[in-house]
Design an enzyme around this catalytic site. Structure first.
Site, PDB file in Angstrom:
ATOM      1  N   GLY A  63     -32.188 -61.725 -54.495  1.00  0.00           N
ATOM      2  CA  GLY A  63     -31.461 -61.658 -55.764  1.00  0.00           C
ATOM      3  C   GLY A  63     -32.196 -62.171 -56.982  1.00  0.00           C
ATOM      4  O   GLY A  63     -31.930 -61.739 -58.099  1.00  0.00           O
ATOM      5  N   GLU A 118     -32.943 -69.419 -58.480  1.00  0.00           N
ATOM      6  CA  GLU A 118     -31.851 -68.703 -57.795  1.00  0.00           C
ATOM      7  C   GLU A 118     -31.193 -67.723 -58.751  1.00  0.00           C
ATOM      8  O   GLU A 118     -31.192 -67.932 -59.953  1.00  0.00           O
ATOM      9  CB  GLU A 118     -30.782 -69.720 -57.351  1.00  0.00           C
ATOM     10  CG  GLU A 118     -30.726 -69.994 -55.868  1.00  0.00           C
ATOM     11  CD  GLU A 118     -30.171 -68.844 -55.021  1.00  0.00           C
ATOM     12  OE1 GLU A 118     -30.232 -67.677 -55.432  1.00  0.00           O
ATOM     13  OE2 GLU A 118     -29.698 -69.133 -53.920  1.00  0.00           O
ATOM     14  N   ASP A 119     -30.592 -66.687 -58.193  1.00  0.00           N
ATOM     15  CA  ASP A 119     -29.818 -65.783 -59.037  1.00  0.00           C
ATOM     16  C   ASP A 119     -28.485 -66.439 -59.408  1.00  0.00           C
ATOM     17  O   ASP A 119     -28.167 -66.624 -60.576  1.00  0.00           O
ATOM     18  CB  ASP A 119     -29.608 -64.416 -58.353  1.00  0.00           C
ATOM     19  CG  ASP A 119     -29.007 -64.496 -56.953  1.00  0.00           C
ATOM     20  OD1 ASP A 119     -28.813 -65.610 -56.425  1.00  0.00           O
ATOM     21  OD2 ASP A 119     -28.710 -63.424 -56.380  1.00  0.00           O
ATOM     22  N   ASP A 122     -22.901 -70.282 -56.225  1.00  0.00           N
ATOM     23  CA  ASP A 122     -21.471 -69.994 -56.069  1.00  0.00           C
ATOM     24  C   ASP A 122     -20.840 -71.187 -55.344  1.00  0.00           C
ATOM     25  O   ASP A 122     -20.570 -72.214 -55.965  1.00  0.00           O
ATOM     26  CB  ASP A 122     -21.369 -68.667 -55.303  1.00  0.00           C
ATOM     27  CG  ASP A 122     -19.956 -68.110 -55.221  1.00  0.00           C
ATOM     28  OD1 ASP A 122     -19.193 -68.277 -56.167  1.00  0.00           O
ATOM     29  OD2 ASP A 122     -19.622 -67.503 -54.191  1.00  0.00           O
ATOM     30  N   PHE A 171     -17.248 -60.984 -59.501  1.00  0.00           N
ATOM     31  CA  PHE A 171     -18.416 -60.576 -58.729  1.00  0.00           C
ATOM     32  C   PHE A 171     -19.329 -59.756 -59.629  1.00  0.00           C
ATOM     33  O   PHE A 171     -18.890 -58.797 -60.263  1.00  0.00           O
ATOM     34  CB  PHE A 171     -17.971 -59.750 -57.510  1.00  0.00           C
ATOM     35  CG  PHE A 171     -19.059 -59.605 -56.491  1.00  0.00           C
ATOM     36  CD1 PHE A 171     -19.282 -60.595 -55.546  1.00  0.00           C
ATOM     37  CD2 PHE A 171     -19.870 -58.479 -56.488  1.00  0.00           C
ATOM     38  CE1 PHE A 171     -20.307 -60.477 -54.610  1.00  0.00           C
ATOM     39  CE2 PHE A 171     -20.892 -58.350 -55.548  1.00  0.00           C
ATOM     40  CZ  PHE A 171     -21.112 -59.337 -54.613  1.00  0.00           C
ATOM     41  N   ASP A 178     -27.135 -57.833 -56.171  1.00  0.00           N
ATOM     42  CA  ASP A 178     -26.613 -56.638 -55.483  1.00  0.00           C
ATOM     43  C   ASP A 178     -25.165 -56.747 -55.048  1.00  0.00           C
ATOM     44  O   ASP A 178     -24.576 -57.831 -55.003  1.00  0.00           O
ATOM     45  CB  ASP A 178     -27.436 -56.368 -54.217  1.00  0.00           C
ATOM     46  CG  ASP A 178     -27.055 -57.321 -53.077  1.00  0.00           C
ATOM     47  OD1 ASP A 178     -26.993 -58.551 -53.327  1.00  0.00           O
ATOM     48  OD2 ASP A 178     -26.783 -56.839 -51.962  1.00  0.00           O
ATOM     49  N   ARG A 184     -29.282 -53.406 -57.712  1.00  0.00           N
ATOM     50  CA  ARG A 184     -30.283 -54.413 -58.089  1.00  0.00           C
ATOM     51  C   ARG A 184     -31.135 -53.962 -59.270  1.00  0.00           C
ATOM     52  O   ARG A 184     -31.600 -54.786 -60.049  1.00  0.00           O
ATOM     53  CB  ARG A 184     -31.218 -54.711 -56.912  1.00  0.00           C
ATOM     54  CG  ARG A 184     -30.579 -55.454 -55.754  1.00  0.00           C
ATOM     55  CD  ARG A 184     -31.675 -55.982 -54.829  1.00  0.00           C
ATOM     56  NE  ARG A 184     -31.168 -56.361 -53.523  1.00  0.00           N
ATOM     57  CZ  ARG A 184     -30.630 -57.540 -53.209  1.00  0.00           C
ATOM     58  NH1 ARG A 184     -30.522 -58.469 -54.134  1.00  0.00           N
ATOM     59  NH2 ARG A 184     -30.205 -57.791 -51.991  1.00  0.00           N
TER      60      ARG A 184
HETATM   61  P1  IMP Z   1     -23.386 -69.695 -52.290  1.00  0.00           P
HETATM   62  O1  IMP Z   1     -24.044 -70.195 -51.048  1.00  0.00           O
HETATM   63  O2  IMP Z   1     -21.921 -69.450 -52.063  1.00  0.00           O
HETATM   64  O3  IMP Z   1     -23.631 -70.566 -53.488  1.00  0.00           O
HETATM   65  O4  IMP Z   1     -23.962 -68.270 -52.515  1.00  0.00           O
HETATM   66  C1  IMP Z   1     -24.932 -67.972 -53.439  1.00  0.00           C
HETATM   67  C2  IMP Z   1     -25.487 -66.603 -53.159  1.00  0.00           C
HETATM   68  O5  IMP Z   1     -24.410 -65.673 -52.916  1.00  0.00           O
HETATM   69  C3  IMP Z   1     -26.205 -66.064 -54.350  1.00  0.00           C
HETATM   70  O6  IMP Z   1     -27.562 -66.462 -54.341  1.00  0.00           O
HETATM   71  C4  IMP Z   1     -26.024 -64.575 -54.192  1.00  0.00           C
HETATM   72  O7  IMP Z   1     -27.018 -64.064 -53.313  1.00  0.00           O
HETATM   73  C5  IMP Z   1     -24.658 -64.456 -53.548  1.00  0.00           C
HETATM   74  N1  IMP Z   1     -23.611 -64.245 -54.564  1.00  0.00           N
HETATM   75  C6  IMP Z   1     -22.723 -65.142 -55.045  1.00  0.00           C
HETATM   76  N2  IMP Z   1     -21.951 -64.602 -56.011  1.00  0.00           N
HETATM   77  C7  IMP Z   1     -22.375 -63.328 -56.138  1.00  0.00           C
HETATM   78  C8  IMP Z   1     -22.018 -62.251 -57.033  1.00  0.00           C
HETATM   79  O8  IMP Z   1     -21.144 -62.361 -57.902  1.00  0.00           O
HETATM   80  N3  IMP Z   1     -22.716 -61.082 -56.865  1.00  0.00           N
HETATM   81  C9  IMP Z   1     -23.701 -60.920 -55.948  1.00  0.00           C
HETATM   82  N4  IMP Z   1     -24.100 -61.899 -55.132  1.00  0.00           N
HETATM   83  C10 IMP Z   1     -23.443 -63.093 -55.223  1.00  0.00           C
HETATM   84 MG    MG Z   2     -29.242 -65.619 -53.704  1.00  0.00          MG
END
Ligand code: IMP
Ligand code: MG
Length: 193
Positions: A63, A118-119, A122, A171, A178, A184
């Site tokens: 991402g 990081e992208d 969350d 989202f 993606d 992407r």
């Molecule tokens: P976390 O472990 O829940 O913080 O997840 C983070 C990862 O989930 C990010 O690096 C993304 O790869 C994916 N992610 C979280 N939110 C989104 C979104 O809105 N769109 C796409 N990917 C997401």
């Molecule tokens: Mg990610």
């Protein structure tokens, strides 16, 4: 959490080229101009903070690949570039907290000033795992830069030192990010309605 979120799963699970779901309603959230200004602002902050340091930028695949490419080209200081890829495991696609390293860094991080790129942060589970993993490499310092911070959704506490955009929920796709391996390549960031 929406499908596709969490540390990225098995790339063979979905094939974007044969998927029929390229018809989601997308709403523009961040334009090219807003993204470019935000990336430039982050690069200025990072360049100032890491002058005279041994910066290693560690991008989180997949991402962050577009964000990282733009960010490093806006830096005014030298930086080594590494990538990691992590994935959740288990049957469902949601982030379940069980995460593994699919691709590790390829240089020693010992004594280096490491910046994770990081992208999206969350729940924070992926980032917490990655911070612990990279700490074991004994860097001199370890900080985090995220393009998008969804702070309200946090399940574990993690510090994000450089934040591009803050958003509450929703989202998003585009600019490297993606939904089931689609979108992407879109140059802007959209909300999937
Ligand atoms: P976390 O472990 O829940 O913080 O997840 C983070 C990862 O989930 C990010 O690096 C993304 O790869 C994916 N992610 C979280 N939110 C989104 C979104 O809105 N769109 C796409 N990917 C997401
Ligand atoms: Mg990610």
């Amino acid at each position: 959490m929406a499908a596709g979120a969490g540390a990225e799963g098995d790339p063979l699970v979905s094939d974007p080229l044969i998927s029929d779901s390229m018809d989601k309603d997308l709403r523009l959230l961040f334009s090219k101009k807003e993204i470019a200004e935000t990336v430039a602002r982050l690069a200025r902050e990072i360049s100032a903070d890491y002058a005279d340091k041994k910066l290693v930028v560690v991008g989180v695949l997949k991402g962050a690949f577009v964000f990282l490419a733009d960010l490093v080209r806006d830096l005014t200081i030298p930086a080594a570039i590494e990538f990691v890829r992590i994935a959740s495991y288990g049957a469902n696609k949601e982030s379940c907290g069980k995460i593994q390293v699919k691709k590790d860094v390829e240089i020693s991080l010992q004594g280096k000033d490491v910046l994770i790129v990081e992208d999206i942060v969350d729940t924070g589970l992926s980032l917490k795992f990655l911070i612990e993993h990279l700490c074991a490499h004994h860097p001199s310092s370890l900080k985090v830069c995220a393009l998008v911070d969804k702070k309200a959704r946090r399940e574990v506490e993690v510090q994000v030192d450089y934040i591009g955009f803050a958003m509450a929920d929703g989202f998003i796709v585009g600019y490297g990010i993606d939904f089931n391996e689609q979108y992407r390549a879109l140059p802007e960031i959209f909300v999937v309605d």
